[in-house]
Design a protein around this motif. Structure first.
Motif, short mmCIF file in Angstrom:
data_model
loop_
_atom_site.label_atom_id
_atom_site.label_comp_id
_atom_site.label_asym_id
_atom_site.label_seq_id
_atom_site.Cartn_x
_atom_site.Cartn_y
_atom_site.Cartn_z
N GLY A 73 0.80 -1.22 0.00
CA GLY A 73 0.00 0.00 0.00
C GLY A 73 0.83 1.27 0.00
N GLU A 74 1.96 1.26 0.69
CA GLU A 74 2.76 2.48 0.81
C GLU A 74 3.61 2.74 -0.43
OE1 GLU A 74 5.06 2.19 4.33
OE2 GLU A 74 3.31 2.13 5.68
N GLU A 75 3.68 1.76 -1.32
CA GLU A 75 4.55 1.91 -2.49
C GLU A 75 3.78 2.30 -3.75
OE1 GLU A 75 7.24 -1.36 -3.00
OE2 GLU A 75 7.26 -1.80 -0.84
N ASP A 76 2.46 2.44 -3.63
CA ASP A 76 1.61 2.91 -4.74
C ASP A 76 1.84 2.10 -6.02
OD1 ASP A 76 -0.34 4.47 -5.88
OD2 ASP A 76 1.08 5.96 -6.63
N VAL A 77 1.74 0.76 -5.90
CA VAL A 77 1.88 -0.11 -7.08
C VAL A 77 0.52 -0.66 -7.46
CG1 VAL A 77 4.26 -0.75 -6.58
CG2 VAL A 77 2.38 -2.10 -5.61
N GLU A 78 0.38 -1.03 -8.75
CA GLU A 78 -0.89 -1.58 -9.24
C GLU A 78 -0.60 -2.89 -9.97
OE1 GLU A 78 -3.46 -0.22 -12.82
OE2 GLU A 78 -4.31 0.84 -11.09
N PHE A 79 -1.04 -3.99 -9.36
CA PHE A 79 -0.88 -5.31 -9.98
C PHE A 79 -2.08 -5.69 -10.84
CE2 PHE A 79 1.80 -5.61 -6.13
CZ PHE A 79 3.01 -5.93 -6.72
N ALA A 80 -3.22 -5.08 -10.55
CA ALA A 80 -4.45 -5.41 -11.27
C ALA A 80 -4.95 -4.16 -12.00
CB ALA A 80 -5.52 -5.91 -10.30
N SER A 81 -4.95 -4.22 -13.31
CA SER A 81 -5.43 -3.08 -14.10
C SER A 81 -6.91 -2.85 -13.84
CB SER A 81 -5.21 -3.37 -15.59
OG SER A 81 -5.99 -2.51 -16.39
N ARG A 82 -7.25 -1.63 -13.45
CA ARG A 82 -8.66 -1.32 -13.16
C ARG A 82 -9.51 -1.42 -14.42
NH1 ARG A 82 -6.43 -2.24 -9.29
NH2 ARG A 82 -6.45 -1.15 -7.27
N GLN A 83 -8.92 -1.10 -15.56
CA GLN A 83 -9.65 -1.22 -16.82
C GLN A 83 -9.95 -2.68 -17.14
OE1 GLN A 83 -7.67 0.50 -20.21
NE2 GLN A 83 -9.34 0.04 -21.63
N ASP A 84 -8.94 -3.54 -16.94
CA ASP A 84 -9.15 -4.98 -17.18
C ASP A 84 -10.17 -5.55 -16.21
OD1 ASP A 84 -7.33 -4.85 -19.20
OD2 ASP A 84 -5.67 -5.76 -18.06
N LEU A 85 -10.10 -5.11 -14.94
CA LEU A 85 -11.06 -5.58 -13.95
C LEU A 85 -12.46 -5.14 -14.32
CD1 LEU A 85 -11.74 -6.94 -11.28
CD2 LEU A 85 -11.16 -4.81 -10.09
N HIS A 86 -12.61 -3.91 -14.80
CA HIS A 86 -13.91 -3.39 -15.21
C HIS A 86 -14.49 -4.23 -16.33
CE1 HIS A 86 -17.05 -0.52 -16.33
NE2 HIS A 86 -16.76 0.19 -15.25
N LEU A 87 -13.65 -4.56 -17.32
CA LEU A 87 -14.10 -5.38 -18.46
C LEU A 87 -14.50 -6.78 -18.00
CD1 LEU A 87 -11.45 -4.35 -21.14
CD2 LEU A 87 -13.88 -3.77 -21.14
N LEU A 88 -13.70 -7.34 -17.07
CA LEU A 88 -14.01 -8.68 -16.57
C LEU A 88 -15.33 -8.69 -15.83
CD1 LEU A 88 -13.33 -11.63 -15.89
CD2 LEU A 88 -12.09 -10.79 -13.88
N VAL A 89 -15.54 -7.73 -14.95
CA VAL A 89 -16.78 -7.68 -14.16
C VAL A 89 -17.99 -7.49 -15.07
CG1 VAL A 89 -18.07 -6.41 -12.40
CG2 VAL A 89 -15.63 -6.88 -12.07
N GLU A 90 -17.85 -6.66 -16.09
CA GLU A 90 -18.95 -6.49 -17.06
C GLU A 90 -19.26 -7.82 -17.76
OE1 GLU A 90 -17.49 -3.32 -19.53
OE2 GLU A 90 -18.79 -1.83 -18.52
N LYS A 91 -18.20 -8.55 -18.12
CA LYS A 91 -18.38 -9.86 -18.76
C LYS A 91 -19.07 -10.84 -17.82
CE LYS A 91 -15.60 -13.78 -20.43
NZ LYS A 91 -14.22 -14.29 -20.58
N LEU A 92 -18.62 -10.86 -16.56
CA LEU A 92 -19.23 -11.75 -15.58
C LEU A 92 -20.69 -11.39 -15.35
CD1 LEU A 92 -16.42 -12.09 -12.87
CD2 LEU A 92 -16.85 -13.51 -14.86
N LEU A 93 -20.97 -10.10 -15.31
CA LEU A 93 -22.35 -9.65 -15.10
C LEU A 93 -23.27 -10.12 -16.22
CD1 LEU A 93 -21.99 -6.02 -13.69
CD2 LEU A 93 -23.33 -7.88 -12.68
N ARG A 94 -22.77 -10.12 -17.46
CA ARG A 94 -23.60 -10.58 -18.58
C ARG A 94 -23.96 -12.05 -18.41
NH1 ARG A 94 -20.16 -7.10 -21.59
NH2 ARG A 94 -18.73 -8.82 -22.11
#
Length: 460
Positions: free
Chosen positions: A184-205
């Protein structure tokens, strides 16, 4: 129906075939001592030296007394339904013999099985997941081709496979989000928020599609509640009798003969329809008949399908149009059924066909054109989605979990859009995983298992 550790180690026994006298009966044992206990009362080959999936002829004896000649089938762990040692003893179907054999094994140390305990052991031992276990009960109780196919598809893992695929995709992102929390203190991103958004939309369908299939699944499993409605003497009871091929309802020329609801099931094209013959719709001063009319109106509101039946010899176009307008306001699918075609005026039939070309013309009394009516009824159920092999949700518990999954996934999307912190997003994703896990049994409680397996028969 939670079991203690000692109970899970017991060897259990139950009658696996229906109660009552028959040609044969099958008594099932499961547990580590199943073969040893059977061998102690069996005279024939030494069962403890035989291979799995073999059948052996011999006798079951209580001391020197022969109880019956039997066939013993062996299933050695883990190659059995429960993944334990399983023995199935085929005896003659005498209730006396069955009880003697059951009592003999219980005296030797076996325990009577509880409802659904064989299937529960199969689930707990990893033979299949919870959704597949529930499908076993659905398969046993299926009484139509459609219900059988839906249960078989689920039991063979079709539904579970879709849920597992959804969950696996979400688990990957959940682990990435959790990993970000550790940095948390190093401000890194392992999971792309855009990719997560696309995945969740796919799962929702996919989840929405499964939720939407429940109406069809409920119809397949429980039958289509179908109300036969119309004026008195339109021929409603005659039509019910004609469809059933039996005199279920009283038929009379006296208006108001049917004063209560008469129900029966009919299999049309592999689908069960629960037909409800109702009191005639009319104004009446008869108190009892008025109650029947009121019940008819309530049943029409909750039906999945209405057969609007009218008498061609005693109804005009104005009245038909008025009734159809009322039915359209109900919002329930309905079939226009013109009865007593043998008594109708040709001009009136021509006018009716011009104004309402989708009308089915029949003679219930003479059983004419009932096949055409059956095809129309089946068409309105719309089994196309089911027949293409798509997964159909038939279980209310699964439906409820899917709705909760959808709501949690919508929270994930909202969190991404509003850039909420990782800890809150991780909570929303974990909640989605929890509800998906409830379906397959990756998330369970003793109360949940007790509720599910208590609905099974004893021998399953």
């Amino acid at each position: 129906m939670a079991f203690s550790i000692s109970e899970k180690e017991d060897t259990i026994i139950a009658l696996a075939t229906p109660q009552g006298v028959g040609a044969i009966a099958v008594i099932r044992l499961s547990g580590k001592d199943a073969i040893q206990l059977t061998n102690a009362v069996f005279r024939g080959k030494d069962l403890e030296k035989q291979e799995s999936h073999t059948i052996h002829f011999g006798t079951i004896r209580d001391g020197d007394t022969i109880i019956d000649e039997v066939l013993v089938s062996l299933f050695i762990a883990p190659k059995s339904f429960t993944k334990e040692n399983v023995v199935e003893i085929s005896t003659h179907g005498s209730s006396y013999i069955i009880n003697r054999v059951l009592k003999l094994f219980i005296s030797k140390g076996a325990r009577p099985a509880k409802a659904g305990e064989f299937t529960q052991r199969a689930f707990l031992n990893g033979q299949f997941d919870l959704a597949q276990a529930e499908a076993v009960a659905d398969l046993i109780h299926s009484d139509s081709e459609a219900a059988h196919q839906a249960a078989l598809h689920q039991m063979r893992g079709g539904f579970s496979g879709e849920i597992k695929n959804l969950r696996d995709q979400l688990v990957h992102f959940a682990s990435m989000i959790e990993l970000e929390l550790d940095f948390g203190e190093e401000d890194v991103e392992f999971a792309s928020r855009q990719d997560l958004h696309l995945l969740v939309e796919k799962l929702l369908r996919v989840v929405e599609q499964l939720i939407g299939s429940f109406d069809l699944g409920n119809v397949i499993k429980n039958g289509v509640p179908t109300v036969i409605a119309g004026k008195p003497n339109a021929g409603k009871s005659t039509l019910l009798n004609a469809l059933l091929n039996e005199e279920k309802a009283i038929v009379s020329d006296i208006a108001g003969t049917t004063r209560d609801l008469i129900e029966d099931e009919i299999n049309i094209g592999g689908v069960i329809f629960r037909f409800i013959d109702t009191a005639g719709l009319r104004e009446t001063t008869d108190t009892i008949e008025a109650i029947g009319v009121s019940r008819t109106q309530e049943k029409m509101k909750t039906a999945s399908l209405i057969l609007y039946l009218f008498d061609l010899s005693d109804t005009d176009l104005i009245e038909i149009n008025r009734d159809i307008n009322k039915l359209e306001n109900l919002g329930v699918p309905f079939v226009k059924v013109a009865n007593k075609i043998d008594r109708a005026n040709d001009q009136f039939i021509s006018d009716l066909k011009r104004n309402h070309p989708d009308t089915i013309f029949i003679s219930a009394g003479k059983k004419e054109n009932l096949d055409e009516l059956s095809h129309k009824i089946l068409e309105l159920v719309n089994l196309d989605k089911f027949k293409t092999g798509n997964t159909v949700v038939t279980n209310i518990r699964h439906y409820d979990s899917l709705v909760k999954t959808r709501d949690s996934l919508l929270d994930v999307l909202s969190g991404i859009d509003n850039e909420i912190t990782n800890d809150f997003m991780a909570m929303d994703i974990r909640r989605s995983l929890y509800f998906l896990g409830e379906i397959t049994g990756e998330i369970t409680t003793d109360d949940l298992l007790a509720n599910i397996f208590s609905k099974f028969c004893i021998g399953k």
